[in-house]
Design an enzyme around this catalytic site. Structure first.
Site, mmCIF file in Angstrom:
data_model
loop_
_atom_site.group_PDB
_atom_site.id
_atom_site.type_symbol
_atom_site.label_atom_id
_atom_site.label_comp_id
_atom_site.label_asym_id
_atom_site.label_seq_id
_atom_site.Cartn_x
_atom_site.Cartn_y
_atom_site.Cartn_z
ATOM 1 N N GLY A 71 0.757 -1.090 -0.074
ATOM 2 C CA GLY A 71 -0.170 -0.062 0.139
ATOM 3 C C GLY A 71 0.763 1.244 -0.088
ATOM 4 N N GLU A 83 1.814 1.831 -3.239
ATOM 5 C CA GLU A 83 0.528 2.212 -4.215
ATOM 6 C C GLU A 83 0.150 3.589 -3.845
ATOM 7 O OE1 GLU A 83 -1.659 -1.266 -2.457
ATOM 8 O OE2 GLU A 83 -1.875 -2.163 -4.443
HETATM 9 N N1 DAK Z 1 1.977 -3.574 8.890
HETATM 10 C C1 DAK Z 1 2.342 -3.532 10.271
HETATM 11 N N2 DAK Z 1 3.330 -3.420 10.890
HETATM 12 C C2 DAK Z 1 4.449 -3.186 10.093
HETATM 13 C C3 DAK Z 1 4.423 -3.211 8.722
HETATM 14 C C4 DAK Z 1 3.186 -3.441 8.038
HETATM 15 N N3 DAK Z 1 3.135 -3.532 6.965
HETATM 16 N N4 DAK Z 1 5.819 -3.290 8.182
HETATM 17 C C5 DAK Z 1 6.595 -3.338 9.372
HETATM 18 N N5 DAK Z 1 5.784 -2.875 10.455
HETATM 19 C C6 DAK Z 1 6.408 -3.106 11.689
HETATM 20 C C7 DAK Z 1 7.031 -4.382 12.168
HETATM 21 O O1 DAK Z 1 5.852 -5.340 12.665
HETATM 22 C C8 DAK Z 1 7.870 -3.979 13.118
HETATM 23 O O2 DAK Z 1 7.187 -3.717 14.606
HETATM 24 P P1 DAK Z 1 7.416 -4.370 15.950
HETATM 25 O O3 DAK Z 1 7.562 -5.464 15.629
HETATM 26 O O4 DAK Z 1 8.692 -3.573 16.151
HETATM 27 O O5 DAK Z 1 6.418 -4.054 16.782
HETATM 28 C C9 DAK Z 1 8.577 -2.681 13.111
HETATM 29 O O6 DAK Z 1 7.303 -2.024 11.912
HETATM 30 C C10 DAK Z 1 9.594 -2.780 12.071
HETATM 31 O O7 DAK Z 1 9.717 -3.583 11.378
HETATM 32 P P2 DAK Z 1 10.822 -4.600 11.098
HETATM 33 O O8 DAK Z 1 11.489 -4.984 12.350
HETATM 34 O O9 DAK Z 1 10.213 -5.778 10.228
HETATM 35 O O10 DAK Z 1 11.790 -3.885 10.145
HETATM 36 P P3 DAK Z 1 13.053 -4.221 9.400
HETATM 37 O O11 DAK Z 1 14.021 -3.020 9.087
HETATM 38 O O12 DAK Z 1 13.610 -5.636 9.620
HETATM 39 O O13 DAK Z 1 12.359 -4.689 7.921
HETATM 40 C C11 DAK Z 1 10.715 -4.199 6.278
HETATM 41 C C12 DAK Z 1 11.706 -3.528 7.243
HETATM 42 C C13 DAK Z 1 9.978 -3.224 5.616
HETATM 43 C C14 DAK Z 1 11.518 -5.144 5.201
HETATM 44 C C15 DAK Z 1 9.650 -5.362 6.858
HETATM 45 O O14 DAK Z 1 8.987 -4.631 7.963
HETATM 46 C C16 DAK Z 1 8.617 -5.751 5.841
HETATM 47 O O15 DAK Z 1 8.744 -6.877 5.174
HETATM 48 N N6 DAK Z 1 7.226 -5.076 6.241
HETATM 49 C C17 DAK Z 1 6.146 -5.631 5.529
HETATM 50 C C18 DAK Z 1 6.249 -5.466 4.112
HETATM 51 C C19 DAK Z 1 4.932 -5.568 3.366
HETATM 52 O O16 DAK Z 1 4.523 -6.811 3.494
HETATM 53 N N7 DAK Z 1 4.227 -4.852 3.092
HETATM 54 C C20 DAK Z 1 2.921 -5.100 2.381
HETATM 55 C C21 DAK Z 1 1.564 -4.993 3.308
HETATM 56 S S1 DAK Z 1 0.365 -5.598 2.828
HETATM 57 C C22 DAK Z 1 -6.443 -3.253 -0.265
HETATM 58 C C23 DAK Z 1 -5.676 -2.058 -0.712
HETATM 59 C C24 DAK Z 1 -4.177 -2.074 -0.158
HETATM 60 C C25 DAK Z 1 -3.650 -3.551 0.458
HETATM 61 C C26 DAK Z 1 -4.487 -4.219 0.799
HETATM 62 C C27 DAK Z 1 -5.956 -4.319 0.351
HETATM 63 N N8 DAK Z 1 -7.853 -3.322 -0.845
HETATM 64 C C28 DAK Z 1 -8.269 -1.897 -1.488
HETATM 65 C C29 DAK Z 1 -8.664 -4.080 -0.343
HETATM 66 C C30 DAK Z 1 -2.479 -3.080 0.854
HETATM 67 C C31 DAK Z 1 -2.057 -4.365 1.370
HETATM 68 C C32 DAK Z 1 -0.223 -4.036 1.851
HETATM 69 O O17 DAK Z 1 0.355 -3.191 1.676
#
Ligand code: DAK
Length: 258
Positions: A109, A112
Site C-alpha cells: 500500500g 500504491e
Molecule cells: N504492517 C504492520 N506493521 C509493520 C508493517 C506493516 N506493513 N511493516 C513493518 N511493520 C512493523 C513491524 O512489525 C515492526 O514492528 P514491531 O515488531 O517492532 O512491533 C516494525 O514495523 C519494524 O519493522 P521490522 O522489524 O520488520 O523492520 P526491518 O527493518 O527488519 O524490515 C521491512 C523492514 C519493511 C522489510 C519489513 O518490516 C517488512 O517486510 N514489512 C512488511 C512489508 C509488506 O509486506 N508490505 C505489504 C503489506 S500488505 C487493499 C488495498 C491495499 C492493500 C490491501 C488491500 N484493498 C483496497 C482491499 C495493501 C496491502 C499491503 O500493503
C-alpha cells in the site's frame, strides 16, 4: 488541525504531509488513511495551498497496509466494509498536484500510495515493492494496475509475482520515479519542485493534472480533444493574459488564480 498519525505544515503555498507512525514504518492503518484523506481534502479546499508533498521517514515512506490490523479480518468483513475503497476514491478526487517524496521502503500500500500521487521523487535509498504475494494475497490499491501502466507488464508481473523490491535506480530507469536524489537532499528537492509548481497559476496546474490523468482513461483521439478544450478554456482566465503578457514584457508573471 492536529492529527495522530500525520504531521502537517503549510508554508509558502505548499502543504507538507509527513506520515508519522515510526514504530510501524508508517504502515497504513484505518486511522492514518482517514487522516490522510482529511488532510488532503483540506489542502485541496485551502486557497493558500497550491501543491502538496507527502513524505515518510528516512527509513520508510510506508511499509504497506497495516498487517496487524488486517490479518484477522474475514472475507465478509473486508468485502462489506469495502476495505480501502473510500480512501482510494478520495485520493483520486484530489485536484491539486501531489508529489510523493520517497525515502526508504515504499511497499505494498505504500508503493500504491506513492503511485497514486502525481509524481515520485526518490531518495537514492528508496525501495519499491508489491510484496503482498508473500502474505497470501495480492495488491489491492493499484499495485497490479498503476504499476503496470508505469513500468509495463514484464516488470509489473515480476514485482507482483516474486515480491522482490526495486531500488531507486531501477525505478527511475523503469519510469516509476521522475528523479532520484541523494537521500539527504530528498526534502530540499521535493520542496523545490513543489515551490516551482506553486509559482504557477493553480487553474493551469489543476488543468494540467486533469489532462495527464485523462490519458489513462481514454483513447488518444478523445484525450487530445479533451486537452485542446482545456487549453482553449484557459484563455478565459486572467492568468493566461498575465502569463503571456509577462513573457512579452520580459518580466516574471504574477499569477492570482483568476
Ligand atoms: N504492517 C504492520 N506493521 C509493520 C508493517 C506493516 N506493513 N511493516 C513493518 N511493520 C512493523 C513491524 O512489525 C515492526 O514492528 P514491531 O515488531 O517492532 O512491533 C516494525 O514495523 C519494524 O519493522 P521490522 O522489524 O520488520 O523492520 P526491518 O527493518 O527488519 O524490515 C521491512 C523492514 C519493511 C522489510 C519489513 O518490516 C517488512 O517486510 N514489512 C512488511 C512489508 C509488506 O509486506 N508490505 C505489504 C503489506 S500488505 C487493499 C488495498 C491495499 C492493500 C490491501 C488491500 N484493498 C483496497 C482491499 C495493501 C496491502 C499491503 O500493503
Amino acid at each position: 488541525m492536529a492529527y495522530e498519525t500525520l504531521i502537517v505544515e503549510i508554508e509558502d503555498h505548499i502543504c507538507l504531509i509527513k506520515l508519522n507512525r515510526p514504530d510501524a514504518l508508517n504502515a497504513l492503518n484505518t486511522k492514518l488513511l482517514a487522516e490522510l484523506c482529511d488532510a488532503l481534502e483540506s489542502a485541496d479546499k485551502n486557497d493558500k495551498v497550491r501543491c502538496v508533498v507527502i513524505t515518510g521517514s528516512e527509513k520508510a515512506f510506508a511499509a504497506g497496509a497495516d498487517i496487524k490490523e488486517m490479518s484477522s479480518k474475514s472475507y465478509v468483513e473486508v468485502f462489506m466494509e469495502d476495505l480501502f475503497a473510500d480512501a482510494s476514491n478520495r485520493l483520486m478526487g484530489i485536484r491539486k498536484p501531489i508529489i510523493a517524496a520517497v525515502s526508504g521502503y515504499a511497499l505494498g500500500g505504500g508503493c500504491e500510495l506513492a503511485m497514486a500521487c502525481d509524481f515520485i521523487i526518490a531518495g537514492d535509498n528508496a525501495k519499491f515493492g508489491q510484496p503482498e504475494i508473500n502474505l497470501g494475497v495480492i495488491a489491492g490499491m493499484g499495485g497490479s494496475q498503476r504499476l503496470t501502466r508505469y513500468v509495463g507488464k514484464s516488470k509489473a508481473m515480476d514485482m507482483n509475482l516474486t515480491g522482490r523490491f526495486m531500488d531507486a535506480e531501477e525505478a527511475e530507469r523503469a519510469g516509476l520515479v521522475s528523479r532520484i536524489v541523494p537521500a539527504k537532499k530528498l526534502m530540499d528537492e521535493a520542496m523545490g519542485a513543489a515551490a516551482k509548481i506553486a509559482e504557477k497559476s493553480t487553474i493551469s496546474t489543476l488543468a494540467a493534472k486533469e489532462a495527464v490523468n485523462r490519458s489513462y482513461e481514454t483513447t488518444l483521439t478523445e484525450g487530445l480533444k479533451y486537452e485542446r478544450r482545456l487549453f482553449h478554456a484557459l484563455f478565459a482566465t486572467d492568468d493566461q493574459k498575465e502569463g503571456m503578457g509577462a513573457f512579452l514584457e520580459k518580466r516574471e508573471a504574477q499569477f492570482r488564480d483568476r
